[in-house]
Design an enzyme around this catalytic site. Sequence first.
Site, short mmCIF file in Angstrom:
data_model
loop_
_atom_site.label_atom_id
_atom_site.label_comp_id
_atom_site.label_asym_id
_atom_site.label_seq_id
_atom_site.Cartn_x
_atom_site.Cartn_y
_atom_site.Cartn_z
N HIS A 1 -2.36 -5.25 1.69
CA HIS A 1 -3.66 -5.91 1.53
C HIS A 1 -3.42 -7.40 1.36
CE1 HIS A 1 -7.56 -6.99 -0.26
NE2 HIS A 1 -6.86 -7.65 -1.16
N TYR B 1 -12.50 -1.59 -3.97
CA TYR B 1 -13.07 -1.61 -2.61
C TYR B 1 -14.60 -1.49 -2.61
CZ TYR B 1 -8.46 -1.64 -0.44
OH TYR B 1 -7.20 -2.01 -0.02
N LYS C 1 0.82 -1.22 0.00
CA LYS C 1 0.00 0.00 0.00
C LYS C 1 0.86 1.28 0.00
CE LYS C 1 -4.12 -2.05 2.16
NZ LYS C 1 -5.08 -1.92 3.29
N GLU D 1 -9.47 -10.72 -7.51
CA GLU D 1 -8.52 -9.62 -7.31
C GLU D 1 -7.27 -9.79 -8.19
OE1 GLU D 1 -9.95 -8.67 -2.72
OE2 GLU D 1 -7.90 -9.40 -3.07
N ASN E 1 -2.23 0.47 6.81
CA ASN E 1 -1.82 -0.79 7.43
C ASN E 1 -0.93 -1.65 6.52
OD1 ASN E 1 -3.81 -1.52 5.68
ND2 ASN E 1 -5.17 -2.45 7.19
P1 ATP Z 1 -7.42 -5.70 3.35
O1 ATP Z 1 -8.77 -5.91 2.69
O2 ATP Z 1 -6.73 -4.41 2.96
O3 ATP Z 1 -6.51 -6.87 3.18
P2 ATP Z 1 -8.62 -6.32 5.89
O4 ATP Z 1 -9.30 -7.43 5.16
O5 ATP Z 1 -7.86 -6.63 7.13
O6 ATP Z 1 -7.63 -5.57 4.92
P3 ATP Z 1 -11.06 -4.79 5.52
O7 ATP Z 1 -12.10 -4.85 6.58
O8 ATP Z 1 -11.26 -5.57 4.26
O9 ATP Z 1 -9.65 -5.18 6.21
O10 ATP Z 1 -10.82 -3.26 5.18
C1 ATP Z 1 -10.14 -2.88 3.99
C2 ATP Z 1 -9.21 -1.75 4.30
O11 ATP Z 1 -9.96 -0.61 4.71
C3 ATP Z 1 -8.26 -2.00 5.49
O12 ATP Z 1 -7.12 -2.74 5.14
C4 ATP Z 1 -7.91 -0.59 5.91
O13 ATP Z 1 -6.92 -0.01 5.04
C5 ATP Z 1 -9.25 0.12 5.70
N1 ATP Z 1 -10.06 0.13 6.93
C6 ATP Z 1 -10.71 -0.93 7.47
N2 ATP Z 1 -11.38 -0.58 8.60
C7 ATP Z 1 -11.13 0.76 8.77
C8 ATP Z 1 -11.51 1.73 9.74
N3 ATP Z 1 -12.31 1.40 10.77
N4 ATP Z 1 -11.06 2.99 9.58
C9 ATP Z 1 -10.27 3.34 8.55
N5 ATP Z 1 -9.88 2.47 7.59
C10 ATP Z 1 -10.28 1.20 7.70
MG MG Z 2 -10.33 -7.15 3.26
#
Ligand code: ATP
Ligand code: MG
Length: 140
Positions: A115, A49, A9, A126, A112
């Site tokens: 992904h 997303y 990212k 994806e 974070n």
């Molecule tokens: P990813 O899909 O990126 O692998 P994940 O599956 O752990 O991560 P998701 O719930 O799919 O998390 O959320 C997608 C992305 O949206 C997260 O990786 C983060 O960058 C962002 N995100 C998720 N929750 C929050 C939140 N509460 N506040 C801000 N950003 C968030």
């Molecule tokens: Mg996710």
Amino acid sequence: MQRTLTIIKPDSMEAQNAGNILAHLEKEGFQIQALKRMRLSEAQAQKFYEVHRERPFYDSLVAYMTSGPIIAVALARENAVPHLREVMGATDPANAEDGTIRALYGSSIERNAIHGSDSPENARKELHFFFSRAELIAAE
Ligand code: ATP
Ligand code: MG
């Protein structure tokens, strides 16, 4: 062998952690099968997303994911999808286990580090979002 998708990212790119993250993944036994550095357009980030469209963090997430370049990587390994989720760590780096990529390189629940696809079905979708059929076949 199973395939999954990771995205290095924008926060990781800005901090120049891409090499360390790729090395970490190789040490975990992942093969790097295809790799693309690019800057996502707003439309691409919105589409990627899409499942989060109704979430309060959606607009901020799209802004962040388009704020700088990313690297999309096709990874292969046995149990690649669950294993990547394990080495990636929890969404919020503050809750991620010691030694996970998000614990090491993430700075907030949004920024974070990487992904990881959350199911084999989503991994397939994806991978096709970033790579052509020909690129994925050639990678085998
Ligand atoms: P990813 O899909 O990126 O692998 P994940 O599956 O752990 O991560 P998701 O719930 O799919 O998390 O959320 C997608 C992305 O949206 C997260 O990786 C983060 O960058 C962002 N995100 C998720 N929750 C929050 C939140 N509460 N506040 C801000 N950003 C968030
Ligand atoms: Mg996710």
